[in-house]
Design a protein around this motif. Structure first.
Motif, short mmCIF file in Angstrom:
data_model
loop_
_atom_site.label_atom_id
_atom_site.label_comp_id
_atom_site.label_asym_id
_atom_site.label_seq_id
_atom_site.Cartn_x
_atom_site.Cartn_y
_atom_site.Cartn_z
N ALA A 23 15.25 28.02 28.25
CA ALA A 23 16.15 27.13 28.98
C ALA A 23 16.96 27.91 30.01
O ALA A 23 17.12 27.47 31.15
CB ALA A 23 17.09 26.41 28.01
N LYS A 62 16.47 19.19 34.45
CA LYS A 62 16.42 18.28 33.30
C LYS A 62 15.64 18.89 32.14
O LYS A 62 16.04 18.77 30.98
CB LYS A 62 15.78 16.96 33.71
N ILE A 63 14.55 19.56 32.46
CA ILE A 63 13.75 20.22 31.42
C ILE A 63 14.58 21.28 30.73
O ILE A 63 14.61 21.38 29.51
CB ILE A 63 12.45 20.82 32.01
N GLU A 65 17.79 21.51 30.53
CA GLU A 65 18.87 20.87 29.77
C GLU A 65 18.33 20.34 28.43
O GLU A 65 18.94 20.55 27.38
CB GLU A 65 19.48 19.73 30.57
N THR A 66 17.18 19.69 28.47
CA THR A 66 16.58 19.16 27.25
C THR A 66 16.22 20.27 26.28
O THR A 66 16.50 20.17 25.08
CB THR A 66 15.33 18.32 27.58
N VAL A 67 15.61 21.33 26.80
CA VAL A 67 15.24 22.46 25.94
C VAL A 67 16.50 23.08 25.34
O VAL A 67 16.53 23.44 24.16
CB VAL A 67 14.41 23.49 26.71
N LYS A 69 19.27 21.57 24.64
CA LYS A 69 19.78 20.67 23.58
C LYS A 69 18.96 20.84 22.32
O LYS A 69 19.51 20.82 21.21
CB LYS A 69 19.73 19.23 24.05
N VAL A 70 17.64 20.96 22.47
CA VAL A 70 16.78 21.13 21.30
C VAL A 70 17.09 22.45 20.60
O VAL A 70 17.11 22.53 19.38
CB VAL A 70 15.28 21.08 21.72
#
Length: 72
Positions: A23, A62-63, A65-67, A69-70
């Motif tokens: 990320a 966005k990718i 950010e999502t990674v 969060k995961v």
């Protein structure tokens, strides 16, 4: 049983670290590269290419950010 659980936790921590590193790298390297090239395209009068690259940069953000969060 305990040894297996410890191994599982260690593996989960490694995966979490890998995702976190990904990320960070995604955010710092890829997005800045897209933005630099987009600004060059804009300066040379290629507004369509600039828009496309800015859209790619937004998707990369966005990718990342999502990674992130995961991984958290």
């Amino acid at each position: 049983m305990y040894k297996r659980q410890v191994g599982k936790v260690a593996t989960e921590l490694k995966v979490k670290k890998l995702l976190s590193d990904f990320a960070t790298k995604e955010g710092e390297e890829h997005i800045s590269t897209y933005n630099k090239i987009a600004m060059t395209a804009k300066a040379e009068g290629y507004a369509d290419i600039e828009a496309m690259l800015c859209a790619f940069a937004e998707e990369e953000a966005k990718i990342a950010e999502t990674v992130g969060k995961v991984a958290a």
